[in-house]
Design a protein around this motif. Structure first.
Motif, PDB file in Angstrom:
ATOM      1  N   SER A 128     -18.427  22.200  26.804  1.00  0.00           N
ATOM      2  CA  SER A 128     -18.669  21.906  25.386  1.00  0.00           C
ATOM      3  C   SER A 128     -19.981  22.505  24.920  1.00  0.00           C
ATOM      4  N   THR A 187     -19.594  26.359  24.819  1.00  0.00           N
ATOM      5  CA  THR A 187     -18.737  26.771  23.705  1.00  0.00           C
ATOM      6  C   THR A 187     -19.463  26.618  22.378  1.00  0.00           C
ATOM      7  N   THR A 234     -20.221  29.572  19.658  1.00  0.00           N
ATOM      8  CA  THR A 234     -19.792  29.556  18.260  1.00  0.00           C
ATOM      9  C   THR A 234     -20.990  29.662  17.326  1.00  0.00           C
ATOM     10  N   ILE A 247     -14.709  28.386  31.873  1.00  0.00           N
ATOM     11  CA  ILE A 247     -13.634  27.456  31.513  1.00  0.00           C
ATOM     12  C   ILE A 247     -12.542  27.481  32.569  1.00  0.00           C
ATOM     13  N   TYR A 299      -8.167  20.235  26.405  1.00  0.00           N
ATOM     14  CA  TYR A 299      -9.340  20.730  25.672  1.00  0.00           C
ATOM     15  C   TYR A 299      -9.774  22.091  26.221  1.00  0.00           C
ATOM     16  N   CYS A 301      -9.879  25.710  24.223  1.00  0.00           N
ATOM     17  CA  CYS A 301     -11.098  26.530  24.209  1.00  0.00           C
ATOM     18  C   CYS A 301     -10.804  27.945  24.699  1.00  0.00           C
ATOM     19  N   LYS A 302     -10.078  28.030  25.798  1.00  0.00           N
ATOM     20  CA  LYS A 302      -9.760  29.334  26.381  1.00  0.00           C
ATOM     21  C   LYS A 302      -8.895  30.160  25.437  1.00  0.00           C
ATOM     22  N   ASN A 308      -8.657  29.893  22.169  1.00  0.00           N
ATOM     23  CA  ASN A 308      -9.460  30.312  21.019  1.00  0.00           C
ATOM     24  C   ASN A 308     -10.359  31.494  21.359  1.00  0.00           C
ATOM     25  N   LEU A 357     -11.769  23.317  17.499  1.00  0.00           N
ATOM     26  CA  LEU A 357     -12.546  23.013  18.705  1.00  0.00           C
ATOM     27  C   LEU A 357     -13.174  21.637  18.609  1.00  0.00           C
ATOM     28  N   ASN A 381     -12.388  18.526  21.040  1.00  0.00           N
ATOM     29  CA  ASN A 381     -13.523  17.918  21.738  1.00  0.00           C
ATOM     30  C   ASN A 381     -13.559  16.413  21.467  1.00  0.00           C
TER      31      ASN A 381
END
Length: 344
Positions: free
Chosen positions: A40, A43, A47, A70, A97, A101-102, A104, A140, A144
């Motif tokens: 988290s 990531t 971002t 990840i 989750y 993430c992966k 995205n 995301l 999360n």
């Protein structure tokens, strides 16, 4: 030799069993939450880097490294086949989750990189880029939050007392996206007028009177629309800086269209008239030129020199004002984000 092999196999089996089993639910919770927290944080930082960067492609190496992290975390958590004594709900939610993430990072951010490279070619392209970026970030945040809720549910189920710091990152991510959403809304209002002004400048450079008038009218329209929009937008945590910067920019663009553009049009029309008169008189021999034509042309030569001097002064002043307005908005926007987005 066989004895040594047997001991080694037994030892590996024991280690594997230890890695898969936990003495109590707190150990299990901390084990998974540590992996979730690391991903988290990484990531979130990525971002943020994309949001601040003029080129998402420049931070692409960070994206690839994050994907590897990840994958490693997913493998590690996935190895906990039985979860905690058969309870796999929290583990599965965290793995979901990680998967989002992966996905995205691998798919959605490829779109963002490509969209950013053409974003400044039109308002629609810029709007699409920013909206896509923000939607991905919101997704995301949503995933999360699901993982955090699963974390809390597991703690509640096993009577584990949580510290306030356990959800601190989630709060920071949520605040960050609120700030970026607010910044995006005002940036689009500013960009719409700014992009039209760029088209207006191109029309002036090309001496295209029709395009000048069209873009000038559109600029006034967008400035008025933007000024009405920002009346409905409240200050963010009592910070009016970016609101005021947007208002000043729109007021400048409206003033430019109403006062500067007519000066430009008048100069271009007179200059066109002068060039036609020059061609006419130069097309005649000395003996064919009338006294009236010569006097009229000489008078226009004196006037055009004055017009050029006046136009250059007005143009320089307008360009200075424009640079000040644009630089002020950019600086204010950066300061706004830096002031409200949690850094650590």
């Amino acid at each position: 030799m066989k004895l040594k092999t047997l001991v080694l196999v037994t030892l590996l089996t024991q280690l594997s069993a230890i890695a898969q089993e936990f003495k109590n639910p707190v150990e299990y919770l901390n084990y998974i939450n540590k992996e979730q927290g690391n991903i988290s944080k990484s990531t979130w930082k990525y971002t943020q880097a994309v949001a601040h960067s003029k080129s998402a492609r420049k931070v692409d190496a960070t994206r690839k490294q994050l994907v590897k992290s990840i994958e490693a975390a997913n493998t590690k958590i996935g190895a906990l086949k039985e979860g905690y004594k058969g309870d796999v709900e929290y583990k599965n939610q965290v793995m979901e989750y990680f998967d989002v993430c992966k996905k995205n990072l691998n798919e959605e951010y490829d779109k963002i990189i490509n969209m950013q490279e053409v974003a400044e070619q039109s308002y629609d392209a810029m709007e699409a880029f920013l909206m896509t970026r923000d939607l991905i970030n919101q997704k995301l945040v949503s995933e999360n939050e699901k993982a955090n809720n699963a974390f809390k549910s597991f703690a509640l189920k096993y009577n584990i007392t949580l510290n306030d710091g356990d959800s601190e990152l989630g709060k920071k991510i949520k605040i960050s996206n609120e700030v970026f959403d607010y910044h995006t809304a005002l940036y689009l209002i500013f960009f719409k007028a700014n992009f039209t002004d760029i088209n207006l400048s191109k029309a002036i450079e090309n001496k295209d009177l029709s395009a000048i008038q069209q873009n000038s009218n559109t600029l006034i329209q967008y400035a008025d629309e933007g000024l009405e929009k920002i009346k409905t937008i409240a200050a963010y945590n009592n910070d009016t800086s970016i609101l005021n910067a947007t208002k000043k920019a729109l007021e400048y663009y409206k003033k430019e269209a109403q006062q500067y553009v007519p000066t430009v049009v008048n100069f271009l029309m007179f200059n066109d008239k002068f060039e036609n008169a020059k061609k006419t008189i130069e097309s005649k021999s000395q003996k064919d030129r009338t006294k009236e034509e010569i006097e009229n042309y000489n008078g226009m030569v004196k006037q055009v020199n004055k017009e050029i001097d006046t136009f250059n002064k007005v143009n320089n002043t307008n360009q200075q004002d424009k640079n000040t307005i644009i630089n002020s908005w950019d600086t204010t926007g950066e300061n706004f984000i830096n002031s409200h987005v949690p850094m650590n």
